[in-house]
Structure formats: C-alpha cells, structure tokens
Scaffold this motif. Structure first.
Motif, mmCIF file in Angstrom:
data_model
loop_
_atom_site.group_PDB
_atom_site.id
_atom_site.type_symbol
_atom_site.label_atom_id
_atom_site.label_comp_id
_atom_site.label_asym_id
_atom_site.label_seq_id
_atom_site.Cartn_x
_atom_site.Cartn_y
_atom_site.Cartn_z
ATOM 1 N N ASP A 15 0.826 -1.207 0.000
ATOM 2 C CA ASP A 15 0.000 0.000 0.000
ATOM 3 C C ASP A 15 0.859 1.256 0.000
ATOM 4 O O ASP A 15 2.094 1.185 0.101
ATOM 5 C CB ASP A 15 -0.927 0.013 1.216
ATOM 6 C CG ASP A 15 -2.085 -0.959 1.080
ATOM 7 O OD1 ASP A 15 -2.797 -1.171 2.081
ATOM 8 O OD2 ASP A 15 -2.275 -1.498 -0.029
ATOM 9 N N SER A 16 0.184 2.392 -0.065
ATOM 10 C CA SER A 16 0.852 3.694 -0.054
ATOM 11 C C SER A 16 0.331 4.552 1.089
ATOM 12 O O SER A 16 -0.804 4.385 1.550
ATOM 13 C CB SER A 16 0.605 4.428 -1.376
ATOM 14 O OG SER A 16 1.136 3.712 -2.464
ATOM 15 N N LEU A 17 1.174 5.471 1.512
ATOM 16 C CA LEU A 17 0.800 6.487 2.495
ATOM 17 C C LEU A 17 1.520 7.772 2.131
ATOM 18 O O LEU A 17 2.616 7.729 1.557
ATOM 19 C CB LEU A 17 1.227 6.099 3.914
ATOM 20 C CG LEU A 17 0.318 5.276 4.808
ATOM 21 C CD1 LEU A 17 1.017 5.013 6.136
ATOM 22 C CD2 LEU A 17 -1.020 5.948 5.017
ATOM 23 N N ARG A 18 0.918 8.893 2.490
ATOM 24 C CA ARG A 18 1.601 10.172 2.340
ATOM 25 C C ARG A 18 1.664 10.856 3.691
ATOM 26 O O ARG A 18 0.629 11.152 4.297
ATOM 27 C CB ARG A 18 0.908 11.081 1.330
ATOM 28 C CG ARG A 18 1.753 12.309 1.008
ATOM 29 C CD ARG A 18 1.123 13.205 -0.037
ATOM 30 N NE ARG A 18 0.038 14.013 0.507
ATOM 31 C CZ ARG A 18 -0.435 15.115 -0.076
ATOM 32 N NH1 ARG A 18 0.099 15.545 -1.223
ATOM 33 N NH2 ARG A 18 -1.431 15.792 0.479
ATOM 34 N N LEU A 19 2.875 11.103 4.143
ATOM 35 C CA LEU A 19 3.081 11.851 5.375
ATOM 36 C C LEU A 19 3.231 13.337 5.052
ATOM 37 O O LEU A 19 3.745 13.706 3.993
ATOM 38 C CB LEU A 19 4.330 11.359 6.102
ATOM 39 C CG LEU A 19 4.405 9.871 6.424
ATOM 40 C CD1 LEU A 19 5.677 9.578 7.223
ATOM 41 C CD2 LEU A 19 3.171 9.388 7.137
ATOM 42 N N SER A 20 2.802 14.163 5.979
ATOM 43 C CA SER A 20 2.949 15.610 5.841
ATOM 44 C C SER A 20 3.708 16.153 7.040
ATOM 45 O O SER A 20 3.563 15.659 8.163
ATOM 46 C CB SER A 20 1.582 16.290 5.762
ATOM 47 O OG SER A 20 0.862 15.854 4.628
ATOM 48 N N CYS A 21 4.489 17.186 6.791
ATOM 49 C CA CYS A 21 5.207 17.891 7.849
ATOM 50 C C CYS A 21 4.908 19.369 7.652
ATOM 51 O O CYS A 21 5.435 19.990 6.723
ATOM 52 C CB CYS A 21 6.698 17.608 7.767
ATOM 53 S SG CYS A 21 7.692 18.506 8.967
ATOM 54 N N ALA A 22 4.045 19.906 8.488
ATOM 55 C CA ALA A 22 3.631 21.296 8.366
ATOM 56 C C ALA A 22 4.464 22.176 9.289
ATOM 57 O O ALA A 22 4.656 21.859 10.459
ATOM 58 C CB ALA A 22 2.155 21.433 8.714
#
Length: 125
Positions: A15-22
């Motif tokens: 599977d895929s995931l997208r992490l964010s760093c704000a």
C-alpha cells in the motif's frame, strides 16, 4: 520554526501512504527538511531530505524508488509519499529541519535542530 508531522497509519504491504510535515513560525523556504524513522528496538535512521537551495533530494538506499520527498514552500509543508510499503518500513516517522544547511551536509540527526513529533506507520504483511 515549529513542525507537526501527520499522515501515519496502519496499512498492508504494498500500500501507499503520504506523510505531511507542516511548519509554522518561520521562513520555511530557507530550511532543509528531512524525514527520519525509528523502529522498535532500533536507532533512529535517516530516510530522506530535501535541500533548501536547489531542492536536491537524498534517500537511504532501502527506500530509493519507493519514497518521494517534496516541499511546497507556499504551503510551508513537506510531504513524504511512500509507495510499495514493506513491513520493514514500520516505524515512527519524524520530520526535522535545519536552517541554511544544504541537504548533502545534513544526513545525520545531529545536523537538525528542529524536530516535529512522530507519526506512527505500521505495515502489516
């Protein structure tokens, strides 16, 4: 600048995931930003970074071709797109930033002085 990581979760292998760093509180475009990860019982390791100046990117060999880091200075956010996830990618993922240091010189933890909280990524087989 302060960082907040998000986007982790429980997924299956492949599977895929997208992490964010704000980021908040600073001029994000002047920061090189990295992702590190720490698996249970292991030391924290460098995964990837994106340099503040030319947007050059660096990856640990184990994620090359599967992970992609990108930076949107307008949104003050760095993303980590993770595809073809494997159980060995399971870890707590941390984003980190350093001011005016190129990515080639910032591949270890001690190069970074701003850290976000971690986000858990769990990949089941």
């Amino acid at each position: 600048v302060q960082l907040q990581a998000s986007g982790g979760g429980l997924v299956q292998a492949g599977d895929s995931l997208r992490l964010s760093c704000a980021a908040s509180g600073g001029t994000f475009s002047w920061y090189t930003v990295a992702w590190f990860r720490q698996a249970p019982g292991k030391e924290r390791e460098f995964v990837t970074n994106i340099s503040y100046n030319r947007g050059s990117t660096y990856y640990v060999d184990s994620v090359k071709g599967r992970f992609t880091i990108s930076k949107d200075n307008a949104k003050n956010t760095v993303y980590l797109q993770m595809n073809s996830l494997k159980p060995e990618d399971t870890a707590v993922y941390y984003c980190a930033a350093v001011f005016l240091v190129v990515g080639a010189a910032a591949k270890t933890q001690d190069a970074y002085d701003v850290w976000g909280q971690g986000t858990q990524v769990t990949v089941s087989s």
